[in-house]
Design a protein around this motif. Structure first.
Motif, mmCIF file in Angstrom:
data_model
loop_
_atom_site.group_PDB
_atom_site.id
_atom_site.type_symbol
_atom_site.label_atom_id
_atom_site.label_comp_id
_atom_site.label_asym_id
_atom_site.label_seq_id
_atom_site.Cartn_x
_atom_site.Cartn_y
_atom_site.Cartn_z
ATOM 1 N N ALA A 234 0.833 -1.204 0.000
ATOM 2 C CA ALA A 234 0.000 0.000 0.000
ATOM 3 C C ALA A 234 0.865 1.251 0.000
ATOM 4 C CB ALA A 234 -0.920 -0.007 1.216
ATOM 5 N N THR A 235 0.354 2.324 -0.610
ATOM 6 C CA THR A 235 1.057 3.606 -0.600
ATOM 7 C C THR A 235 1.163 4.114 0.835
ATOM 8 O OG1 THR A 235 0.129 4.129 -2.766
ATOM 9 C CG2 THR A 235 1.083 5.952 -1.514
ATOM 10 N N PRO A 236 2.367 4.376 1.335
ATOM 11 C CA PRO A 236 2.505 4.846 2.716
ATOM 12 C C PRO A 236 2.027 6.278 2.875
ATOM 13 C CG PRO A 236 4.627 4.876 1.614
ATOM 14 C CD PRO A 236 3.656 4.251 0.650
ATOM 15 N N ALA A 237 1.822 6.700 4.100
ATOM 16 C CA ALA A 237 1.429 8.083 4.367
ATOM 17 C C ALA A 237 2.489 9.026 3.803
ATOM 18 C CB ALA A 237 1.274 8.297 5.872
ATOM 19 N N GLY A 238 2.056 10.014 3.011
ATOM 20 C CA GLY A 238 2.996 10.938 2.381
ATOM 21 C C GLY A 238 3.500 10.466 1.031
ATOM 22 N N GLY A 239 3.130 9.250 0.621
ATOM 23 C CA GLY A 239 3.545 8.750 -0.681
ATOM 24 C C GLY A 239 4.829 7.945 -0.618
ATOM 25 N N PHE A 240 5.102 7.209 -1.686
ATOM 26 C CA PHE A 240 6.349 6.445 -1.778
ATOM 27 C C PHE A 240 7.548 7.387 -1.926
ATOM 28 C CE2 PHE A 240 3.490 3.030 -3.390
ATOM 29 C CZ PHE A 240 3.896 1.999 -2.542
ATOM 30 N N PRO A 241 8.711 6.997 -1.392
ATOM 31 C CA PRO A 241 9.933 7.754 -1.711
ATOM 32 C C PRO A 241 10.165 7.754 -3.215
ATOM 33 C CG PRO A 241 10.325 6.153 0.054
ATOM 34 C CD PRO A 241 8.971 5.838 -0.521
ATOM 35 N N ILE A 242 10.747 8.823 -3.713
ATOM 36 C CA ILE A 242 11.026 8.930 -5.149
ATOM 37 C C ILE A 242 12.504 8.664 -5.390
ATOM 38 C CG2 ILE A 242 10.989 10.423 -7.176
ATOM 39 C CD1 ILE A 242 8.727 11.961 -5.908
ATOM 40 N N PRO A 243 12.855 7.554 -6.038
ATOM 41 C CA PRO A 243 14.272 7.293 -6.326
ATOM 42 C C PRO A 243 14.878 8.425 -7.153
ATOM 43 C CG PRO A 243 12.957 5.317 -6.699
ATOM 44 C CD PRO A 243 11.981 6.441 -6.491
ATOM 45 N N GLN A 244 16.034 8.890 -6.727
ATOM 46 C CA GLN A 244 16.721 9.984 -7.398
ATOM 47 C C GLN A 244 17.698 9.402 -8.412
ATOM 48 O OE1 GLN A 244 16.084 13.470 -6.710
ATOM 49 N NE2 GLN A 244 14.314 12.415 -5.826
ATOM 50 N N LEU A 245 17.198 9.150 -9.620
ATOM 51 C CA LEU A 245 18.024 8.525 -10.645
ATOM 52 C C LEU A 245 19.117 9.483 -11.102
ATOM 53 C CD1 LEU A 245 15.387 6.686 -12.876
ATOM 54 C CD2 LEU A 245 16.747 5.783 -10.990
ATOM 55 N N GLY A 246 20.351 9.044 -10.983
ATOM 56 C CA GLY A 246 21.483 9.876 -11.380
ATOM 57 C C GLY A 246 22.037 9.500 -12.739
ATOM 58 N N GLN A 247 21.280 8.746 -13.514
ATOM 59 C CA GLN A 247 21.702 8.392 -14.865
ATOM 60 C C GLN A 247 20.468 8.208 -15.737
ATOM 61 O OE1 GLN A 247 23.527 4.316 -14.834
ATOM 62 N NE2 GLN A 247 23.286 4.576 -12.620
ATOM 63 N N SER A 248 20.684 8.283 -17.028
ATOM 64 C CA SER A 248 19.581 8.193 -17.967
ATOM 65 C C SER A 248 19.036 6.776 -18.042
ATOM 66 C CB SER A 248 20.054 8.635 -19.351
ATOM 67 O OG SER A 248 19.077 8.353 -20.332
ATOM 68 N N THR A 249 17.736 6.675 -18.289
ATOM 69 C CA THR A 249 17.132 5.366 -18.521
ATOM 70 C C THR A 249 17.683 4.723 -19.798
ATOM 71 O OG1 THR A 249 15.297 6.477 -19.645
ATOM 72 C CG2 THR A 249 14.981 5.921 -17.321
ATOM 73 N N TRP A 250 18.284 5.523 -20.666
ATOM 74 C CA TRP A 250 18.853 5.030 -21.918
ATOM 75 C C TRP A 250 20.303 4.577 -21.765
ATOM 76 C CZ3 TRP A 250 15.953 4.064 -26.041
ATOM 77 C CH2 TRP A 250 14.757 4.757 -26.225
ATOM 78 N N ARG A 251 20.874 4.712 -20.590
ATOM 79 C CA ARG A 251 22.309 4.424 -20.443
ATOM 80 C C ARG A 251 22.619 2.972 -20.831
ATOM 81 N NH1 ARG A 251 25.922 3.209 -15.544
ATOM 82 N NH2 ARG A 251 27.991 3.521 -16.437
#
Length: 447
Positions: A121-138
């Protein structure tokens, strides 16, 4: 009878004349023309009328006739107002933590969908947002870089928790297709395609990319449902949904070497140091104005105002801890992903000077990267996802959690990290805003 809806109703013509001393009244006479007669005056005076007698009795008084507002008159006034431009909004605002307004029914952190599928379930305040430091195309092969953008219809990315490149991803694709079908329904998933990435070269890294699979062949509203969910953890698979046009991370870099005490007041003071350091380097600000798609005199100012600092308590040993500080821009400049990475790499070359607590330098030789969610603002041992109630995915291994602590002051899943080993650079005597040389070392943001 036809009347003007925005005008008060006029009285029917009547032969009777109202004396000056009597308040005139208005009536609708429904008698026939032959039988018209004078109606008696209403006992209630009309507040909107003014007699000549009252005006002459007190010539110094100013009397204003005010018509009672009606719904129609309000509509006319609203139409006459100039239209105000809407405030600028983040195109991916609905993906931010806490933006999910749909009520969820869950038990012990587990939510059961209409299909019967059980997910975290979605926690209070929402899920943490992963801070992607590289492109999805890498490291995606050049052939797919050319072909995938040409696919028709709505598209999005999906990657698994603790993702790694697989030359044979048959099992992973089957699990992802099953999970997506259970979320959006069989009818919307009838033409679902989950495309497998192929690597351009072999990278010598721990769990190297490419990790992102491409979702296509489903209706736009079904795709948006996946993006709103953002995280799916079930007994079969745990995965993250990412827009095809990858949003900018808010994380920029991590500062170390300050001797500040670990407190909220320190976080605020370091935020001011970061702002002042950037202001004293015109080239850093000019980069924003040179690369934003449309001229905006306040673009750099908005970015500076959005600086946020979150401290991390790192365990160097069982008895020794070190504090470092993650730097975020909650309103990043409107740059492309590559431009944003280049800009944050510029910020990593600066010295951030405090009058009393030394100077901070950006951590470069040991950039955080979580093997679980792939975020750059914490290492694997302190990934927040396995600590969520109802999490089905892999737990953190024994080796990754040794002597690490979570910082209670972290917000929205940011500012959590651990690092084993001390990468101190020794003393340097530089003024605020000076750079650390042009040579690049270690891993910064990668496109």
């Amino acid at each position: 009878m036809s009347t003007d809806p925005d005008s008060p109703m006029a009285p029917a013509a009547a032969p009777a004349v109202t004396p000056v001393s009597t308040v005139p009244t208005h009536h609708m006479n429904t008698d026939s023309r032959a039988n018209k007669r004078t109606r008696p005056p209403s006992p209630t005076p009309d507040p909107n009328s003014v007699t000549e007698e009252s005006s002459h009795a007190n010539p110094s008084a100013t009397v204003t006739k005010t018509a009672k507002p009606t719904s129609n008159s309000n509509k006319r006034l609203n139409l006459d107002r100039s239209t105000q431009p809407p405030p600028p909004t983040n195109a991916w605002n609905y993906l931010q933590s806490g933006a999910n307004t749909t009520a969820e029914v869950s038990a012990n952190g587990v939510r059961t969908l209409d299909s019967g599928y059980k997910i975290t379930a979605t926690p209070a305040g929402g899920f943490p947002i992963p801070q992607l430091g590289q492109s999805t195309w890498r490291n995606v092969s050049l052939v797919l870089k050319e072909k995938w953008p040409q696919k028709e219809g709505a598209k999005a990315w999906v990657r698994t928790y603790r993702a790694k490149y697989e030359t044979n991803a048959q099992g992973t694709v089957a699990k992802l297709k099953s999970a997506i079908t259970m979320i959006i329904g069989k009818s919307d998933a009838e033409h679902l395609v989950v495309s497998t990435p192929t690597a351009e070269i072999e990278l010598i890294e721990r769990l190297p990319p490419p990790w992102h699979f491409l979702i296509s062949g489903i209706p736009p509203e079904a795709l948006e449902r996946l993006l709103r969910l953002r995280v799916c953890s079930s007994a079969e698979v745990s995965c993250f949904f990412v827009p095809f046009e990858q949003p900018l991370p808010t994380y920029a870099f991590t500062l170390e070497n300050f001797s500040f005490p670990d407190s909220e007041a320190t976080n605020r003071e370091i935020a001011e140091i970061v702002k002042e350091t950037i202001r004293s380097n015109p080239d850093v600000l000019q980069y924003i104005h040179d690369n934003i798609p449309h001229p905006d005199a306040e673009a750099a100012l908005r970015t500076l105002k959005s600086v946020r600092v979150s401290s991390l308590s790192l365990a160097l040993s069982r008895s020794v801890k070190e504090t470092v500080w993650n730097i975020y821009f909650d309103s990043p400049p409107a740059l492309t992903l590559k431009q944003y990475f280049d800009w944050t790499n510029l910020l990593r070359t600066l010295f951030y000077i405090s009058e009393d607590y030394g100077y901070g330098t950006a951590r470069q030789d040991a950039q955080f990267i979580c093997m679980g969610c792939k975020s750059f603002d914490h290492p694997t041992g302190l990934c927040p996802f396995p600590k969520l109630p109802g999490w089905f995915g892999p737990s953190v291994s024994e080796n990754d959690t040794t002597n690490t602590t979570l910082d209670n002051r972290s917000m929205n899943g940011h500012g959590r990290g651990a690092f084993r080993g001390n990468m101190s650079r020794g003393g340097r005597g530089h003024s605020r805003g000076s750079t650390r040389g042009s040579g690049k070392r270690g891993r910064g943001m990668q496109y």
